[in-house]
Write a protein that holds these residues in place. Structure first.
Motif, PDB file in Angstrom:
ATOM      1  N   UNK A 138       0.585  -0.643  -0.106  1.00  0.00           N
ATOM      2  CA  UNK A 138      -0.056  -0.078  -0.124  1.00  0.00           C
ATOM      3  C   UNK A 138       1.035   1.096   0.280  1.00  0.00           C
ATOM      4  N   UNK A 139       2.003   1.427   0.358  1.00  0.00           N
ATOM      5  CA  UNK A 139       2.643   2.772   1.079  1.00  0.00           C
ATOM      6  C   UNK A 139       4.716   2.143   0.480  1.00  0.00           C
ATOM      7  N   UNK A 140       3.859   2.460  -1.274  1.00  0.00           N
ATOM      8  CA  UNK A 140       5.498   1.752  -1.696  1.00  0.00           C
ATOM      9  C   UNK A 140       6.734   2.727  -2.195  1.00  0.00           C
ATOM     10  N   UNK A 141       6.217   3.831  -2.094  1.00  0.00           N
ATOM     11  CA  UNK A 141       6.155   5.211  -1.630  1.00  0.00           C
ATOM     12  C   UNK A 141       7.473   6.081  -0.858  1.00  0.00           C
ATOM     13  N   UNK A 142       7.221   5.500   0.564  1.00  0.00           N
ATOM     14  CA  UNK A 142       7.323   5.544   1.716  1.00  0.00           C
ATOM     15  C   UNK A 142       9.023   4.752   1.904  1.00  0.00           C
ATOM     16  N   UNK A 143       9.470   5.934   2.355  1.00  0.00           N
ATOM     17  CA  UNK A 143      11.236   4.934   2.821  1.00  0.00           C
ATOM     18  C   UNK A 143      11.065   3.518   3.681  1.00  0.00           C
ATOM     19  N   UNK A 144      11.900   3.184   4.031  1.00  0.00           N
ATOM     20  CA  UNK A 144      11.892   1.533   4.630  1.00  0.00           C
ATOM     21  C   UNK A 144      11.896   2.126   5.722  1.00  0.00           C
ATOM     22  N   UNK A 145      11.243   0.855   6.332  1.00  0.00           N
ATOM     23  CA  UNK A 145      11.016   0.324   8.256  1.00  0.00           C
ATOM     24  C   UNK A 145      12.347   0.102   8.861  1.00  0.00           C
ATOM     25  N   UNK A 146      13.615   0.779   9.380  1.00  0.00           N
ATOM     26  CA  UNK A 146      14.569   0.103  10.270  1.00  0.00           C
ATOM     27  C   UNK A 146      14.335  -1.418  11.498  1.00  0.00           C
ATOM     28  N   UNK A 204       1.143   2.180   9.990  1.00  0.00           N
ATOM     29  CA  UNK A 204       1.782   2.435   8.475  1.00  0.00           C
ATOM     30  C   UNK A 204       1.286   3.675   8.287  1.00  0.00           C
ATOM     31  N   UNK A 205      -0.368   3.988   8.460  1.00  0.00           N
ATOM     32  CA  UNK A 205      -1.106   5.224   8.073  1.00  0.00           C
ATOM     33  C   UNK A 205       0.152   6.387   8.723  1.00  0.00           C
ATOM     34  N   UNK A 206       0.416   6.502   9.471  1.00  0.00           N
ATOM     35  CA  UNK A 206       1.351   7.568  10.422  1.00  0.00           C
ATOM     36  C   UNK A 206       2.499   8.145   9.074  1.00  0.00           C
ATOM     37  N   UNK A 207       3.234   6.896   8.553  1.00  0.00           N
ATOM     38  CA  UNK A 207       4.538   7.739   7.754  1.00  0.00           C
ATOM     39  C   UNK A 207       4.087   8.201   6.806  1.00  0.00           C
ATOM     40  N   UNK A 208       2.696   8.732   6.363  1.00  0.00           N
ATOM     41  CA  UNK A 208       2.404   9.986   5.218  1.00  0.00           C
ATOM     42  C   UNK A 208       1.894  10.365   6.186  1.00  0.00           C
ATOM     43  N   UNK A 209       0.933  10.760   6.789  1.00  0.00           N
ATOM     44  CA  UNK A 209       0.336  11.122   7.607  1.00  0.00           C
ATOM     45  C   UNK A 209       0.344  11.273   9.104  1.00  0.00           C
ATOM     46  N   UNK A 210       0.935  12.940   9.386  1.00  0.00           N
ATOM     47  CA  UNK A 210       1.227  12.598  11.210  1.00  0.00           C
ATOM     48  C   UNK A 210      -0.442  12.247  11.755  1.00  0.00           C
ATOM     49  N   UNK A 211      -0.575  13.720  11.366  1.00  0.00           N
ATOM     50  CA  UNK A 211      -2.215  13.380  12.362  1.00  0.00           C
ATOM     51  C   UNK A 211      -3.119  12.641  11.910  1.00  0.00           C
TER      52      UNK A 211
END
Length: 173
Positions: free
Chosen positions: A58-66, A123-130
């Motif tokens: 769903x979120x391919x364009x977000x950075x990797x999870x460490x 995971x949604x918080x990776x794109x939207x903080x609020x």
């Protein structure tokens, strides 16, 4: 009267129905009939793989999870679902971000649908903080019945809380 701390903000009709289920000792049975499938994610490595698979879908364009781990230090009341952090560190002339998701250990034994909803939330918080409209749109994109699952998860936490409060105190000799 039962305090429903996980259901604060819901209307009185809903709270009355929940209190009735608790009074009749039927909340656990109701949850078991709706959510009878446990998940197979039993350790941190499996949780990481599960989360990365959902992120890649769903979120391919977000950075990797460490890091993605079950965390037994999370207080479920304060951090209802889990936490997400992004730590930035300077390494030479570059700024490196490390992204972590921590899920409360209590959800290791939760039904499969609840884990899916919690991971989607974090995971949604990776794109939207609020917690805003785009955030919830992203959550429902990943998990179409997100809002129902969130409510039922609150019922699940209420059930666990009631069970803990009614359990006999351990003997201390």
């Amino acid at each position: 009267m039962t305090t429903l701390k996980y259901l604060a903000g819901y209307n009185e009709n809903v709270l009355a129905q929940v209190r009735e289920l608790i009074a009749r000792d039927r909340l656990g049975d109701w949850l078991r009939t709706r959510y009878d499938q446990p998940h197979s994610v039993r350790n941190d490595n499996a949780l990481y793989e599960y989360t990365v698979a959902m992120k890649d879908r769903y979120l391919r364009k977000t950075g990797p999870l460490n890091k993605v781990v079950f965390d037994n230090r999370l207080q479920v009341v304060r951090h209802a679902l889990g936490t997400h952090t992004t730590v930035s560190r300077v390494q030479g002339s570059r700024l490196k971000a490390s992204r972590e998701i921590r899920i409360a250990t209590v959800f290791r034994d939760a039904p499969a649908e609840f884990l899916r909803m919690i991971v989607a939330h974090e995971l949604a918080h990776l794109k939207e903080h609020d917690h805003n409209k785009p955030f919830y749109q992203l959550c429902t994109h990943m998990v179409p019945d997100y809002h129902q699952l969130e409510f039922d998860l609150r019922l699940y936490l209420t059930h666990l809380d009631c069970a803990r409060m009614s359990a006999p105190a351990p003997d201390r000799d």
